[in-house]
Design an enzyme around this catalytic site. Structure first.
Site, PDB file in Angstrom:
ATOM      1  N   TYR A 132       0.801  -1.224   0.000  1.00 61.25           N
ATOM      2  CA  TYR A 132       0.000   0.000   0.000  1.00 61.25           C
ATOM      3  C   TYR A 132       0.836   1.278   0.000  1.00 61.25           C
ATOM      4  O   TYR A 132       0.315   2.351   0.265  1.00 61.25           O
ATOM      5  CB  TYR A 132      -0.932   0.016   1.218  1.00 61.25           C
ATOM      6  N   LYS A 183       4.075 -15.432   0.656  1.00 66.20           N
ATOM      7  CA  LYS A 183       3.997 -15.860  -0.749  1.00 66.20           C
ATOM      8  C   LYS A 183       5.427 -15.911  -1.255  1.00 66.20           C
ATOM      9  O   LYS A 183       5.766 -15.414  -2.326  1.00 66.20           O
ATOM     10  CB  LYS A 183       3.122 -14.876  -1.549  1.00 66.20           C
ATOM     11  N   ASP A 216      -2.415 -18.203  -0.782  1.00 70.94           N
ATOM     12  CA  ASP A 216      -3.468 -18.915  -1.523  1.00 70.94           C
ATOM     13  C   ASP A 216      -3.986 -20.101  -0.702  1.00 70.94           C
ATOM     14  O   ASP A 216      -5.200 -20.348  -0.625  1.00 70.94           O
ATOM     15  CB  ASP A 216      -2.989 -19.337  -2.932  1.00 70.94           C
ATOM     16  N   ASP A 240      -5.850  -7.523   4.073  1.00 68.69           N
ATOM     17  CA  ASP A 240      -7.112  -6.958   3.585  1.00 68.69           C
ATOM     18  C   ASP A 240      -7.990  -8.054   2.981  1.00 68.69           C
ATOM     19  O   ASP A 240      -9.158  -8.210   3.339  1.00 68.69           O
ATOM     20  CB  ASP A 240      -6.820  -5.880   2.537  1.00 68.69           C
ATOM     21  N   ASP A 244     -11.820 -10.139   4.598  1.00 71.33           N
ATOM     22  CA  ASP A 244     -13.181 -10.257   4.043  1.00 71.33           C
ATOM     23  C   ASP A 244     -13.628 -11.724   4.134  1.00 71.33           C
ATOM     24  O   ASP A 244     -14.786 -12.013   4.445  1.00 71.33           O
ATOM     25  CB  ASP A 244     -13.241  -9.778   2.587  1.00 71.33           C
TER      26      ASP A 244
HETATM   27  C1  IPM Z   1     -10.393  -2.097   4.304  1.00 71.01           C
HETATM   28  C2  IPM Z   1     -10.661  -1.486   2.954  1.00 71.01           C
HETATM   29  C3  IPM Z   1      -9.570  -0.500   2.568  1.00 71.01           C
HETATM   30  C4  IPM Z   1      -8.264  -1.264   2.471  1.00 71.01           C
HETATM   31  C5  IPM Z   1      -9.865   0.260   1.264  1.00 71.01           C
HETATM   32  C6  IPM Z   1     -11.164   1.023   1.354  1.00 71.01           C
HETATM   33  C7  IPM Z   1      -8.757   1.158   0.858  1.00 71.01           C
HETATM   34  O1  IPM Z   1     -10.847  -2.474   1.997  1.00 71.01           O
HETATM   35  O2  IPM Z   1     -10.210  -1.357   5.269  1.00 71.01           O
HETATM   36  O3  IPM Z   1     -10.422  -3.332   4.414  1.00 71.01           O
HETATM   37  O4  IPM Z   1      -7.938  -1.834   1.418  1.00 71.01           O
HETATM   38  O5  IPM Z   1      -7.539  -1.285   3.449  1.00 71.01           O
HETATM   39 MN    MN Z   2     -10.992  -4.485   2.826  1.00 70.05          MN
END
Ligand code: IPM
Ligand code: MN
Ligand code: NAD
Length: 349
Positions: A132, A183, A216, A240, A244
């Site tokens: 990032y 990785k 992965d 990140d 999810d």
């Molecule tokens: C998160 C989000 C952010 C990230 C985005 C909105 C930049 O996806 O906080 O998980 O990638 O960190």
């Molecule tokens: Mn995210």
């Protein structure tokens, strides 16, 4: 004394879930002094930005920031809308992103035969560098030679401090296990370095067991064998993506809270749900506010109000176990605010 809290609801479902999180904080026996910042993508058309130029200076005096979510594609380019979020993490050196995933009683797990309590992990995501960093550029734009470069940048200081934080976290938990996401089979500079720093730091934590895992394979194992994870440490992008998945296996994006911490306390820390602005459900009272509420519990932990943090989590647990008030993501038809009200009711006993 009161804690100075900045409320930054943002876009989409952000204001809906922050309203409920705010209600919960107001119901606690702690003095909070709230200031609302209504910065969002709506500012873009008139200013070309989604927050005023001096937003970091204005947030600096606060003890903590409660963020909703940023991003509204209809009003601003996404990379500009989310810029304040990334700038807070970097500018306030919030180098630890703590993202727990706990499967609570009363929540439907999309995985077969997984029961409440069987998923209990925390992802420690590096939050200031790695994939990032803003290093890179676009070249020869609009020509056949057009090129884009985005540099991954890992420092020893940045990598070592996140590893140490992850080991310290693991040391305090019952299982004392750390999975490090790598990785290094393909990324022969950055991730071979990541693994080397892990090995160096591990020497100081003989009481913690460690397994490196390819990203992965980790994505697969979060779904196939979620019970195996205790503490997980990952780089910015890997963390990140995996969080999810971690959210969805414990019921969905509406259940995952997070903390962006500056452990030195030189700068404010920031608390927010893992989810985004959810444009597909925004403005209709459909968002589940539990992720935002659990983020306030993490805020209380960070402020040293441990009893309040536990009370918030206990109220959420009670709300979920009872299961009477449910937003659509839980198969119900109740509103965001009905869920907030029910959690406050449980909090007040
Ligand atoms: C998160 C989000 C952010 C990230 C985005 C909105 C930049 O996806 O906080 O998980 O990638 O960190
Ligand atoms: Mn995210
Ligand atoms: P998202 O997290 O907003 O939504 C993904 C899915 O989860 C959607 O189906 C959504 O309806 C659902 N969901 C999210 N939050 C929920 C909640 N509280 N209750 C019930 N369901 C919920 O991710 P996206 O759609 O990829 O991104 C939308 C926007 O948000 C983009 O502009 C993106 O850049 C931004 N974003 C911001 C943040 C942040 O501010 N921290 C985080 C992620 C994405």
């Amino acid at each position: 004394m009161s804690y100075k809290i900045a409320l930054y609801p943002g876009d989409g479902v952000g204001p809906e879930v922050v309203t409920e999180a705010h209600k919960v904080l107001e119901a606690l026996p702690v003095a909070f002094d709230f200031t609302l910042f209504d910065w969002n993508s709506g500012l873009y058309a008139s200013t070309g930005r989604c927050a005023p130029e001096d937003y970091l200076d204005r947030l600096m005096p606060f003890d903590a920031i409660l963020l909703g979510a940023l991003g509204d594609a209809a009003k601003a380019p996404d990379h500009i809308a989310v810029e304040p979020l990334l700038a807070m993490r970097k500018g306030f050196d919030q180098y630890v992103n703590i993202r727990p995933a706990v499967l609570y009683e009363g929540v439907d797990c999309p995985l077969k035969n997984v029961k409440a309590g069987e998923i209990d992990m925390v992802v420690i995501r590096e939050n200031t560098e790695g994939e990032y960093t803003s290093l890179g550029g676009r070249h020869y734009v609009g020509t056949p030679n057009e090129a884009a470069m985005q540099v991954n940048y890992f420092t020893r200081m940045g990598t070592e401090r996140i590893m140490r934080y992850a080991f310290e976290t693991a040391r305090k938990r019952e299982r004392r296990h750390l999975t490090s996401i790598t990785k290094s089979n393909a990324l022969k500079y950055s991730m071979v370095f990541w693994d080397a720093v892990l090995a160096d730091v591990a020497v100081d934590y003989p009481d913690v067991t460690v397994s490196p895992m390819l990203v992965d394979a980790a994505a697969m194992n979060f779904v196939r064998s979620p019970r195996m994870f205790d503490v997980v440490v990952g780089s910015n992008l890997f963390g990140d993506i995996l969080t999810d998945i971690a959210a969805v296996i414990v019921g969905g994006m509406g259940f995952a809270g997070s903390a962006n911490i500056n452990p030195t306390r030189k700068f404010p820390s920031m608390f927010e749900p893992v989810h985004g602005s959810a444009p597909d459900i925004a403005g209709r009272g459909k968002a589940n506010p539990i992720a935002a509420v659990l983020s306030t519990a993490m805020m209380c932990d960070f402020l040293g109000e441990l009893d309040c943090a536990e009370r918030v989590r206990a109220a959420v647990r009670m709300h979920l176990t009872e299961g009477k008030v449910r937003t659509p993501d839980r198969g119900g038809s109740d509103s965001t605010s009905a869920v907030g009200d029910d959690i406050v009711k449980k909090l007040q006993g």
